[in-house]
Write a protein that holds these residues in place. Structure first.
Motif, PDB file in Angstrom:
ATOM      1  N   THR A 307       1.174  -1.379  -0.003  1.00 37.37           N
ATOM      2  CA  THR A 307      -0.686   0.294   0.398  1.00 37.37           C
ATOM      3  C   THR A 307       1.116   1.340  -0.263  1.00 37.37           C
ATOM      4  O   THR A 307       0.500   1.941  -0.799  1.00 37.37           O
ATOM      5  N   GLU A 308       2.070   1.368   1.172  1.00 31.47           N
ATOM      6  CA  GLU A 308       2.788   2.736   0.883  1.00 31.47           C
ATOM      7  C   GLU A 308       2.893   2.548  -0.214  1.00 31.47           C
ATOM      8  O   GLU A 308       4.612   4.086  -0.520  1.00 31.47           O
ATOM      9  N   TYR A 309       4.544   1.600  -0.656  1.00 31.43           N
ATOM     10  CA  TYR A 309       5.183   1.818  -1.939  1.00 31.43           C
ATOM     11  C   TYR A 309       4.742   0.645  -3.869  1.00 31.43           C
ATOM     12  O   TYR A 309       5.067   1.361  -4.399  1.00 31.43           O
ATOM     13  N   GLY A 310       3.629   0.861  -2.842  1.00 33.65           N
ATOM     14  CA  GLY A 310       2.717   0.502  -4.768  1.00 33.65           C
ATOM     15  C   GLY A 310       3.994  -0.671  -5.586  1.00 33.65           C
ATOM     16  O   GLY A 310       3.558  -1.038  -6.843  1.00 33.65           O
ATOM     17  N   SER A 312       4.050  -4.622  -5.852  1.00 34.59           N
ATOM     18  CA  SER A 312       3.172  -6.027  -6.241  1.00 34.59           C
ATOM     19  C   SER A 312       3.555  -6.827  -4.883  1.00 34.59           C
ATOM     20  O   SER A 312       4.124  -7.004  -4.357  1.00 34.59           O
ATOM     21  N   SER A 313       1.690  -7.663  -4.957  1.00 33.84           N
ATOM     22  CA  SER A 313       2.839  -9.547  -3.636  1.00 33.84           C
ATOM     23  C   SER A 313       3.431  -9.729  -4.187  1.00 33.84           C
ATOM     24  O   SER A 313       4.276 -10.336  -2.847  1.00 33.84           O
ATOM     25  N   TYR A 314       4.404 -10.021  -5.007  1.00 28.16           N
ATOM     26  CA  TYR A 314       5.614 -10.940  -4.940  1.00 28.16           C
ATOM     27  C   TYR A 314       6.712 -10.233  -4.449  1.00 28.16           C
ATOM     28  O   TYR A 314       7.688 -10.653  -3.902  1.00 28.16           O
ATOM     29  N   ASP A 315       6.818  -8.817  -5.421  1.00 23.85           N
ATOM     30  CA  ASP A 315       8.007  -7.978  -4.378  1.00 23.85           C
ATOM     31  C   ASP A 315       7.627  -7.814  -3.122  1.00 23.85           C
ATOM     32  O   ASP A 315       8.759  -7.611  -2.572  1.00 23.85           O
ATOM     33  N   ALA A 316       6.695  -7.490  -2.562  1.00 28.49           N
ATOM     34  CA  ALA A 316       6.534  -7.494  -0.812  1.00 28.49           C
ATOM     35  C   ALA A 316       7.396  -8.478  -0.201  1.00 28.49           C
ATOM     36  O   ALA A 316       7.910  -8.298   0.721  1.00 28.49           O
ATOM     37  N   ASP A 317       6.514  -9.772  -0.912  1.00 28.67           N
ATOM     38  CA  ASP A 317       7.174 -10.898  -0.630  1.00 28.67           C
ATOM     39  C   ASP A 317       8.646 -11.157  -0.153  1.00 28.67           C
ATOM     40  O   ASP A 317       9.230 -11.536   0.553  1.00 28.67           O
ATOM     41  N   VAL A 318       8.968 -10.857  -1.308  1.00 28.24           N
ATOM     42  CA  VAL A 318      10.818 -11.016  -1.087  1.00 28.24           C
ATOM     43  C   VAL A 318      11.287  -9.880  -0.042  1.00 28.24           C
ATOM     44  O   VAL A 318      12.750 -10.171  -0.024  1.00 28.24           O
ATOM     45  N   LEU A 319      10.653  -8.739  -0.048  1.00 29.44           N
ATOM     46  CA  LEU A 319      11.910  -7.558  -0.024  1.00 29.44           C
ATOM     47  C   LEU A 319      10.909  -7.716   1.727  1.00 29.44           C
ATOM     48  O   LEU A 319      11.498  -7.266   2.518  1.00 29.44           O
ATOM     49  N   TRP A 328      17.006  -2.680   4.848  1.00 28.75           N
ATOM     50  CA  TRP A 328      17.550  -2.913   4.078  1.00 28.75           C
ATOM     51  C   TRP A 328      17.128  -1.966   2.740  1.00 28.75           C
ATOM     52  O   TRP A 328      17.129  -0.411   2.190  1.00 28.75           O
ATOM     53  N   TYR A 329      15.854  -1.984   2.694  1.00 28.71           N
ATOM     54  CA  TYR A 329      15.233  -1.720   1.235  1.00 28.71           C
ATOM     55  C   TYR A 329      14.337  -0.035   1.697  1.00 28.71           C
ATOM     56  O   TYR A 329      14.207   0.836   0.726  1.00 28.71           O
ATOM     57  N   GLU A 330      14.215  -0.743   2.831  1.00 29.09           N
ATOM     58  CA  GLU A 330      13.563   1.253   3.184  1.00 29.09           C
ATOM     59  C   GLU A 330      14.569   1.950   3.600  1.00 29.09           C
ATOM     60  O   GLU A 330      14.179   3.297   3.238  1.00 29.09           O
ATOM     61  N   SER A 331      15.869   1.828   4.354  1.00 31.95           N
ATOM     62  CA  SER A 331      16.640   2.714   3.871  1.00 31.95           C
ATOM     63  C   SER A 331      17.095   2.950   3.075  1.00 31.95           C
ATOM     64  O   SER A 331      17.214   3.966   2.294  1.00 31.95           O
ATOM     65  N   LEU A 332      17.087   2.325   1.506  1.00 35.33           N
ATOM     66  CA  LEU A 332      17.008   2.580   0.086  1.00 35.33           C
ATOM     67  C   LEU A 332      15.580   3.462  -0.370  1.00 35.33           C
ATOM     68  O   LEU A 332      16.333   4.687  -1.202  1.00 35.33           O
ATOM     69  N   VAL A 333      15.009   3.249   0.005  1.00 37.94           N
ATOM     70  CA  VAL A 333      14.203   4.142  -0.401  1.00 37.94           C
ATOM     71  C   VAL A 333      14.489   5.526   0.284  1.00 37.94           C
ATOM     72  O   VAL A 333      13.739   6.534  -0.483  1.00 37.94           O
ATOM     73  N   ALA A 334      14.170   5.555   1.315  1.00 44.51           N
ATOM     74  CA  ALA A 334      14.575   6.703   2.319  1.00 44.51           C
ATOM     75  C   ALA A 334      15.285   7.744   1.392  1.00 44.51           C
ATOM     76  O   ALA A 334      15.356   8.810   0.992  1.00 44.51           O
ATOM     77  N   PRO A 337      13.753   7.995  -2.883  1.00 47.99           N
ATOM     78  CA  PRO A 337      12.196   8.125  -2.929  1.00 47.99           C
ATOM     79  C   PRO A 337      11.800   8.908  -3.805  1.00 47.99           C
ATOM     80  O   PRO A 337       9.872   7.880  -3.946  1.00 47.99           O
ATOM     81  N   ALA A 338      11.951   9.185  -5.021  1.00 49.14           N
ATOM     82  CA  ALA A 338      11.369   9.329  -6.065  1.00 49.14           C
ATOM     83  C   ALA A 338      10.617   8.156  -6.341  1.00 49.14           C
ATOM     84  O   ALA A 338       9.689   8.237  -7.106  1.00 49.14           O
ATOM     85  N   ASP A 339      11.155   6.646  -6.252  1.00 50.25           N
ATOM     86  CA  ASP A 339      10.629   5.194  -7.205  1.00 50.25           C
ATOM     87  C   ASP A 339      10.874   4.594  -6.511  1.00 50.25           C
ATOM     88  O   ASP A 339      11.550   3.947  -6.175  1.00 50.25           O
ATOM     89  N   PRO A 340      10.088   4.463  -4.802  1.00 48.21           N
ATOM     90  CA  PRO A 340      10.215   2.635  -4.465  1.00 48.21           C
ATOM     91  C   PRO A 340      10.171   2.058  -5.020  1.00 48.21           C
ATOM     92  O   PRO A 340      10.643   0.879  -5.184  1.00 48.21           O
ATOM     93  N   LYS A 341       9.356   1.737  -6.546  1.00 48.20           N
ATOM     94  CA  LYS A 341       9.182   1.018  -7.347  1.00 48.20           C
ATOM     95  C   LYS A 341      10.350   0.426  -8.459  1.00 48.20           C
ATOM     96  O   LYS A 341      11.155  -0.961  -8.288  1.00 48.20           O
TER      97      LYS A 341
END
Length: 477
Positions: A307-310, A312-319, A328-334, A337-341
């Motif tokens: 919901t927050e980063y948009g 897919s269920s597959y990517d969310a499961d992997v991460l 680590w992923y949330e540090s990368l998004v921080a 921030p322009a493109d969480p996908k």
């Protein structure tokens, strides 16, 4: 008529405390045999156990995470049996009143839904030592370093109806335990072991006689063992025989099971209250404090990432496979921030893929979240193409140079100047007049040829979007 499989699992999970369940000996893995023992865990006469309260807290935390009931008063019992790796001749465990009762684990189903599998109880106990069999003469050695290490035994309801459901349950539980930080759950080190109770029945009939497959510590072997045992029981019944209640061992080399001993019932263990330990009492305030410190759980994290980063269920499961990967992923998004996908794609497919090939964990990554974010920034501002960025990442895995420095040194900066791109396109058109004539004659598929030639001539540095746009204009004639 078809058969229905009934499976219940008992998982033994070593808690990652510094010291053992009832003494101060170290729990460190890999020490020289029999160097981490004392009179208490060796079962010397007159030695009194003292409960490790950190183990209690970790067990309560696990119970809260599966929405179980925490008994504010529980007690310890003695489970009596004789085996070479059990020096006391009994194991301190919980039988009559465990610290955790009830709860559930939700597993994904093939139709995209969920199935809820019940948990009967989680009780605390101490581990036994380890028997090692070596040589042609089958000489046995006993290492008692593991004796007294604190365990949780997590007992499921018999709610699973296939080996696949059993593995899904175990994987969900394994992930949860690692997220909570209560155990490393390293299966190769015996920190997460499973016994499977298996029976078959005709649909709608009472449960059949069950057998127990003991001490399995590999998802692959557990699945093989369950499927083998199901077929074995069906063949026995269909041939007119009866399944015998027993414990069996799985031979992963021969891919078959063998009988170990007749299955014990509770009375065979002669349980009685542990006289050297008082009842275990915890307050509701202590339970509430443990609940307040609970981390975000895998299921919650997956849904938030979607919901927050948009994602897919597959990517969310992997991460969200581990707390480390998610953080680590949330540090990368921080940092980007322009493109969480884009962050998800590059971390899951490119970075983790390279680490897997190198046999490394994320903790060993030579590229930090900040450095990868710098590369993603250059993709975002069209300084480098996605294809060239993969070459940049390869170089970053081998050096401490920044993405900008590598792009500059390798001449990979993407060309987005229309004048420079037009000049390359005209050179390609002049070198391929027959293809130009063919395209203008209606052979639209030649566009791919021209794109390839321009990208080759620019050594991959031309902006692909601008190349397509300018080609369409210039090829009109």
């Amino acid at each position: 008529m078809s058969w229905e499989v009934v499976i219940g699992l008992e998982v033994h999970c070593q808690l990652n405390t510094d010291t053992k369940a009832f003494c101060g000996c170290s729990t460190q893995f890999g020490a020289e045999p029999n160097t981490q023992t004392c009179p208490v865990c060796l079962g010397m006469p007159g030695q009194l156990p003292v409960l490790n309260t950190v183990a209690v807290d970790k067990t309560i935390l696990t119970g809260l995470a599966i929405n179980a009931h925490i008994n504010l008063e529980s007690k310890f019992d003695r489970k009596n049996y004789f085996y070479p790796d059990l020096p006391k001749g009994y194991q301190i465990s919980q039988f009559a009143v465990p610290i955790v009762e009830g709860g559930y684990i939700d597993i994904p189903t093939k139709d995209g839904g969920e199935k809820r599998l019940g948990v009967t109880r989680i009780h605390m106990e101490e581990d036994a030592g380890k028997s090692m069999h070596e040589g042609l003469d089958a000489v046995s050695h006993i290492d008692l370093n593991r004796s007294g290490v604190p365990l949780m035994e997590i007992v499921s309801e018999p709610d699973m109806r296939s080996a696949d459901e059993a593995i899904a349950y175990l994987k969900q539980l394994h992930q949860l335990i690692r997220f909570l930080g209560v155990s490393g759950a390293d299966m190769e080190k015996g920190q997460f072991r499973c016994d499977a109770n298996i029976s078959v029945r005709r649909p709608g009939e009472p449960f059949g006689t069950r057998t127990e497959m003991k001490n399995m510590n590999s998802f692959r072997f557990i699945k093989q063992a369950i499927e083998f045992e199901v077929l074995r029981q069906i063949e026995i019944i269909e041939d007119g025989g009866e399944v015998v209640q027993e414990s069996r061992l799985w031979d992963s080399v021969k891919s078959e099971s063998r009988s170990m001993r007749s299955k014990e019932e509770a009375h065979d263990y002669r349980y009685f209250p542990e006289p050297d330990l008082p009842p275990l009492r915890v307050s509701q305030q202590e339970v509430d404090a443990i609940r307040a410190g609970m981390p975000e759980l895998p299921g919650q994290l997956r849904k938030r990432f979607e919901t927050e980063y948009g994602l897919s269920s597959y990517d969310a499961d992997v991460l969200t496979q581990t707390l480390e990967v998610a953080a680590w992923y949330e540090s990368l998004v921080a940092a980007h921030p322009a493109d969480p996908k884009r962050c998800a794609n590059w971390m899951a497919n490119e970075l983790l893929g390279r680490l897997n090939e190198a046999g490394k964990d994320l903790s060993e990554s030579p590229v930090s979240a900040a450095r990868l974010a710098e590369l993603l920034d250059r993709i975002g501002d069209n300084s480098v193409s996605g294809k060239a960025a993969k070459d940049v990442l390869d170089a970053m895995m081998e050096s401490d140079d920044s993405a900008d420095a590598i792009i500059e040194a390798k001449g990979l900066k993407q060309v987005s100047d229309s004048g420079a791109i037009d000049a390359i396109i005209k050179e390609v058109m002049d070198a391929n007049p027959a293809q130009v004539e063919g395209y203008r004659g209606g052979k639209d598929k030649l566009m791919g040829f021209f794109v390839g030639q321009v990208m080759k001539a620019s050594r991959g540095t031309a902006n692909p979007g601008m190349v397509n746009q300018r080609l369409k204009e210039l090829l009109k004639g």
